[in-house]
Motif scaffolding. Structure first.
Motif, PDB file in Angstrom:
ATOM      1  N   PHE A 243      20.612  87.840  37.819  1.00 60.36           N
ATOM      2  CA  PHE A 243      21.923  88.355  38.212  1.00 60.36           C
ATOM      3  C   PHE A 243      23.035  87.921  37.253  1.00 60.36           C
ATOM      4  O   PHE A 243      23.959  88.693  36.986  1.00 60.36           O
ATOM      5  N   ASN A 244      22.951  86.706  36.726  1.00 58.05           N
ATOM      6  CA  ASN A 244      23.955  86.256  35.764  1.00 58.05           C
ATOM      7  C   ASN A 244      23.917  87.094  34.489  1.00 58.05           C
ATOM      8  O   ASN A 244      24.972  87.452  33.948  1.00 58.05           O
ATOM      9  N   GLU A 245      22.729  87.387  34.005  1.00 63.51           N
ATOM     10  CA  GLU A 245      22.614  88.204  32.795  1.00 63.51           C
ATOM     11  C   GLU A 245      23.103  89.633  33.036  1.00 63.51           C
ATOM     12  O   GLU A 245      23.733  90.229  32.167  1.00 63.51           O
ATOM     13  N   MET A 246      22.830  90.182  34.224  1.00 60.93           N
ATOM     14  CA  MET A 246      23.366  91.509  34.558  1.00 60.93           C
ATOM     15  C   MET A 246      24.892  91.478  34.560  1.00 60.93           C
ATOM     16  O   MET A 246      25.540  92.357  33.987  1.00 60.93           O
TER      17      MET A 246
ATOM     18  N   ARG B 175      14.566 100.841  34.710  1.00 60.59           N
ATOM     19  CA  ARG B 175      13.844 102.115  34.776  1.00 60.59           C
ATOM     20  C   ARG B 175      13.162 102.304  36.118  1.00 60.59           C
ATOM     21  O   ARG B 175      12.504 101.418  36.636  1.00 60.59           O
ATOM     22  N   GLY B 176      13.361 103.478  36.690  1.00 60.45           N
ATOM     23  CA  GLY B 176      12.749 103.836  37.953  1.00 60.45           C
ATOM     24  C   GLY B 176      13.491 103.313  39.169  1.00 60.45           C
ATOM     25  O   GLY B 176      13.191 103.712  40.286  1.00 60.45           O
ATOM     26  N   LEU B 177      14.438 102.427  38.969  1.00 59.61           N
ATOM     27  CA  LEU B 177      15.153 101.854  40.102  1.00 59.61           C
ATOM     28  C   LEU B 177      16.622 102.261  40.116  1.00 59.61           C
ATOM     29  O   LEU B 177      17.067 102.954  41.021  1.00 59.61           O
ATOM     30  N   CYS B 178      17.370 101.824  39.084  1.00 55.85           N
ATOM     31  CA  CYS B 178      18.803 102.085  39.102  1.00 55.85           C
ATOM     32  C   CYS B 178      19.431 101.759  37.758  1.00 55.85           C
ATOM     33  O   CYS B 178      18.771 101.238  36.867  1.00 55.85           O
ATOM     34  N   SER B 179      20.707 102.067  37.666  1.00 58.62           N
ATOM     35  CA  SER B 179      21.488 101.633  36.516  1.00 58.62           C
ATOM     36  C   SER B 179      22.857 101.184  37.010  1.00 58.62           C
ATOM     37  O   SER B 179      23.345 101.656  38.036  1.00 58.62           O
ATOM     38  N   PHE B 180      23.423 100.255  36.292  1.00 59.27           N
ATOM     39  CA  PHE B 180      24.770  99.759  36.561  1.00 59.27           C
ATOM     40  C   PHE B 180      25.589 100.013  35.308  1.00 59.27           C
ATOM     41  O   PHE B 180      25.102  99.832  34.199  1.00 59.27           O
TER      42      PHE B 180
ATOM     43  N   PRO C 199      45.808  99.694  34.525  1.00 56.71           N
ATOM     44  CA  PRO C 199      44.457 100.154  34.181  1.00 56.71           C
ATOM     45  C   PRO C 199      43.434  99.122  34.654  1.00 56.71           C
ATOM     46  O   PRO C 199      43.734  97.923  34.748  1.00 56.71           O
ATOM     47  N   LYS C 200      42.241  99.607  34.980  1.00 54.18           N
ATOM     48  CA  LYS C 200      41.219  98.689  35.475  1.00 54.18           C
ATOM     49  C   LYS C 200      39.824  99.180  35.125  1.00 54.18           C
ATOM     50  O   LYS C 200      39.635 100.342  34.756  1.00 54.18           O
ATOM     51  N   LYS C 201      38.871  98.274  35.238  1.00 52.34           N
ATOM     52  CA  LYS C 201      37.465  98.577  35.017  1.00 52.34           C
ATOM     53  C   LYS C 201      36.718  98.175  36.282  1.00 52.34           C
ATOM     54  O   LYS C 201      36.948  97.103  36.827  1.00 52.34           O
ATOM     55  N   LEU C 202      35.820  99.065  36.739  1.00 54.81           N
ATOM     56  CA  LEU C 202      35.048  98.777  37.944  1.00 54.81           C
ATOM     57  C   LEU C 202      33.566  99.014  37.694  1.00 54.81           C
ATOM     58  O   LEU C 202      33.193  99.973  37.014  1.00 54.81           O
ATOM     59  N   PRO C 203      32.699  98.173  38.256  1.00 53.19           N
ATOM     60  CA  PRO C 203      31.257  98.388  38.109  1.00 53.19           C
ATOM     61  C   PRO C 203      30.781  99.481  39.065  1.00 53.19           C
ATOM     62  O   PRO C 203      31.293  99.610  40.182  1.00 53.19           O
ATOM     63  N   PHE C 204      29.804 100.274  38.610  1.00 53.58           N
ATOM     64  CA  PHE C 204      29.222 101.324  39.431  1.00 53.58           C
ATOM     65  C   PHE C 204      27.712 101.243  39.403  1.00 53.58           C
ATOM     66  O   PHE C 204      27.122 100.788  38.436  1.00 53.58           O
ATOM     67  N   PHE C 205      27.095 101.705  40.466  1.00 53.72           N
ATOM     68  CA  PHE C 205      25.652 101.717  40.648  1.00 53.72           C
ATOM     69  C   PHE C 205      25.197 103.168  40.748  1.00 53.72           C
ATOM     70  O   PHE C 205      25.826 103.960  41.434  1.00 53.72           O
ATOM     71  N   LYS C 206      24.117 103.494  40.072  1.00 51.76           N
ATOM     72  CA  LYS C 206      23.548 104.831  40.178  1.00 51.76           C
ATOM     73  C   LYS C 206      22.053 104.687  40.434  1.00 51.76           C
ATOM     74  O   LYS C 206      21.336 104.055  39.651  1.00 51.76           O
ATOM     75  N   ALA C 207      21.588 105.229  41.548  1.00 57.10           N
ATOM     76  CA  ALA C 207      20.169 105.136  41.905  1.00 57.10           C
ATOM     77  C   ALA C 207      19.336 105.996  40.965  1.00 57.10           C
ATOM     78  O   ALA C 207      19.739 107.090  40.583  1.00 57.10           O
TER      79      ALA C 207
END
Length: 91
Positions: free
Chosen positions: A29-32, A45-50, A73-81
């Motif tokens: 999680f720290n590296e992510m 791969r096969g799971l998701c992308s951030f 202005p801002k930056k936000l993390p997003f998750f895509k299945a």
């Protein structure tokens, strides 16, 4: 599933000690988080992308007072299945 349950599953399935499993999960999680902080995309791969989306500044409105407010202005993390995850969940 929360972080402690993930540690327990890793511990049970791989015969690791609890501190070893905690270290593996923490490193993952720290590296992510570090990659996202640098603006990199994280893909499993096969799971998701951030990824990180950047938003420009804009003029918003305070809903309580109706007053115009400048939004920075801002930056936000997003998750895509991923496709495989979507199919697995939809069974």
């Amino acid at each position: 599933m929360n972080k402690l349950e993930l540690v327990q599953a890793l511990k049970d399935s791989n015969g690791l000690s609890k501190p070893e499993a905690e270290k593996v999960v923490s490193i993952f999680f720290n590296e992510m988080a570090n990659a996202l902080a640098k603006g990199d995309r994280v893909e499993i791969r096969g799971l998701c992308s951030f990824f990180v989306k950047e938003y420009k500044s804009y003029t918003g409105r305070n809903p309580k007072t109706g007053e115009k407010v400048k939004i920075a202005p801002k930056k936000l993390p997003f998750f895509k299945a991923g496709k495989e995850l979507k199919e697995r969940v939809d069974r």
